[in-house]
Design a protein around this motif. Structure first.
Motif, short mmCIF file in Angstrom:
data_model
loop_
_atom_site.label_atom_id
_atom_site.label_comp_id
_atom_site.label_asym_id
_atom_site.label_seq_id
_atom_site.Cartn_x
_atom_site.Cartn_y
_atom_site.Cartn_z
N ALA A 1 -71.45 -92.56 -81.27
CA ALA A 1 -71.33 -93.77 -80.45
C ALA A 1 -71.05 -93.40 -79.01
O ALA A 1 -70.32 -92.43 -78.74
N PRO A 2 -71.59 -94.16 -78.05
CA PRO A 2 -71.30 -93.91 -76.63
C PRO A 2 -69.81 -94.07 -76.35
O PRO A 2 -69.14 -94.91 -76.95
N LYS A 3 -69.31 -93.27 -75.43
CA LYS A 3 -67.88 -93.33 -75.10
C LYS A 3 -67.47 -94.71 -74.62
O LYS A 3 -66.37 -95.19 -74.91
N ALA A 4 -68.36 -95.37 -73.87
CA ALA A 4 -68.01 -96.69 -73.33
C ALA A 4 -67.80 -97.70 -74.45
O ALA A 4 -66.86 -98.50 -74.41
N THR A 5 -68.65 -97.66 -75.46
CA THR A 5 -68.51 -98.58 -76.59
C THR A 5 -67.23 -98.31 -77.37
O THR A 5 -66.50 -99.24 -77.73
N ASP B 222 -72.57 -104.78 -75.77
CA ASP B 222 -74.00 -104.53 -75.92
C ASP B 222 -74.82 -105.72 -75.43
O ASP B 222 -74.95 -106.74 -76.12
N VAL C 180 -74.87 -96.90 -83.92
CA VAL C 180 -73.75 -96.91 -82.97
C VAL C 180 -72.53 -97.62 -83.56
O VAL C 180 -71.40 -97.17 -83.40
N THR D 184 -68.52 -96.30 -84.30
CA THR D 184 -67.57 -97.02 -83.46
C THR D 184 -66.44 -97.61 -84.29
O THR D 184 -65.27 -97.55 -83.91
#
Length: 419
Positions: A130-134, A166, A183, A187
């Motif tokens: 998962a993206p760090k921002a999410t 998102d 993702v 998360t």
């Protein structure tokens, strides 16, 4: 499910489960749904292995069902039928897209099994990230919750936070939904508070989830049990939570909202929370040293015995069988395994019930220093992949088809205005 025992009547004609199902026009396993609702009584015959039903009672229920069906409503025991290519339950086995689910779980990781369920293709070495921002948004939302919040509440809040992050969540194309799934699942795991802070927080999803469930250092055998449990629990046909997901998807809710609907249904004590009840029962048996007084107390209180019986299986739940075999390789699990066998044997004196996956999860969680809620967490994370599969399948159907008509039985209008 524990049988209800009416007063014996030697003159009454008794029907087998198969004969009862034929008269009612339902599947054999659905007969026990009538028993649980108090619409039928069952009796285990002396020396018999299966329950029987009073013929007159069954015939009366069948007539009532026919009248209600003629009036425009489905009979109370009739199953909602949904065409699906995802999971088949047949006998005491189940299959993901035609492949034995227990074999898939034995030879492939959770991520690989999830990909198979979504696409029908085996993606060797599949890994979710998962993206760090999410993850950051989800963690902040979860960290703001009260300390006593349940894991399912945390997962639901993490799902909502990830959705808000998102901007493409309303894209319902297969490619976009699969991207969401790959993702969202990591998360959810990353948003849970860590119990084990030593070492890197990466690797297979089961390794990352372990750190959220217990502070005990994992062994390879224990990690294998967790990964296998995740794969076994990916899907199980139209369970209550999965039906909730399909209803949301039928209304074209985005994938995050569909998963949130599933998490809401999962939290009931008859669904995802069942493993927690089995965990506590198992601890009581370990504390007492025998299952007899614990089972007696449960029966005296009129409670069903958690971890036993499943309406879709006549014998042992195949998921439980696989996990019990793997748990034999974990030395610290041996006392809990013996306690689980004692629970099954003690209850079998009164009802022909077999272990289900909740009892196997309880053995695993209790022996690995996990809280009673750990089984529900494992269940929710695993089942998210199945919910995504059903969401995708429902998007391919006619919108809003999950809209049954109510059968009104209240006062007929016009009624006077209440004062």
């Amino acid at each position: 499910m524990r049988d209800q025992h009416p007063a014996p009547d030697s003159s009454a004609r008794r029907l087998t489960t198969k004969e009862t199902a034929e008269l009612l026009g339902v599947k054999p396993e659905t007969v026990y749904a009538y028993v649980s609702r108090g619409q039928l009584s069952s009796r285990r015959e002396p020396g018999g292995r299966a329950s029987t039903f009073d013929a007159a009672e069954v015939e009366a229920l069948a007539r009532r069902n026919r009248r209600e069906t003629a009036g425009g409503s489905a009979s109370p025991g009739q199953d909602l039928s949904v065409r699906t290519r995802i999971t088949l339950i047949d006998g005491d086995r189940y299959y993901y897209r035609g492949v034995d689910a227990t074999e898939l779980a034995a030879h492939h990781s959770y991520e690989e099994v999830a990909e198979w369920l979504w696409t029908g293709r085996m993606e060797r070495g599949a890994a979710f990230a998962a993206p760090k921002a999410t993850v950051s948004v989800a963690r902040r939302a979860v960290d703001a919750l009260p300390e006593h919040t349940t894991p399912t509440d945390r997962l639901r809040v993490a799902t909502i936070a990830a959705a808000a992050e998102d901007p493409l969540r309303f894209d319902l194309s297969e490619e976009a939904v699969l991207g969401t799934a790959r993702v969202l699942i990591p998360t959810l795991v990353a948003a849970l508070p860590q119990q084990h802070r030593r070492g890197p927080d990466d690797g297979p999803l089961a390794h990352r989830l372990w750190r959220r469930l217990t502070g005990i250092e994992p062994t390879d055998a224990a990690l294998r049990v967790l990964d296998t449990a995740l794969a076994l629990l990916v899907d199980h046909d139209l369970a209550a939570s999965t039906l909730a997901v399909r209803v949301a998807a039928s209304a074209r809710a985005h994938a995050y909202a569909a998963v949130s609907a599933g998490l809401g249904a999962l939290e009931g004590p008859l669904h995802g929370a069942s493993s927690g009840l089995a965990h506590r029962l198992l601890l009581d048996v370990l504390d007492q040293g025998t299952a007899v007084p614990v089972i007696a107390d449960e029966l005296r209180a009129g409670r069903r015995i958690p971890g036993l019986g499943h309406r879709l299986y006549q014998g042992e739940d195949p998921r439980a069988r696989v996990l019990f075999d793997l748990l034999k390789d974990i030395p610290r699990a041996q006392p809990a395994l013996l306690a689980a066998r004692d629970i099954v044997a003690t209850t079998a004196r009164h009802a022909p019930l077999h272990a289900n996956v909740d009892l196997a999860l309880a053995v695993f969680t209790a022996s690995c220093g996990m809280p009673a809620t750990a089984g529900e967490t494992i269940f929710a994370v695993a089942r998210t992949a199945g919910w995504i599969a059903h969401t995708l399948e429902e998007y391919g159907e006619r919108p809003l088809r999950m809209r049954p008509s109510g059968h009104y039985v209240g006062p007929r209008p016009p009624q006077p205005l209440p004062e």
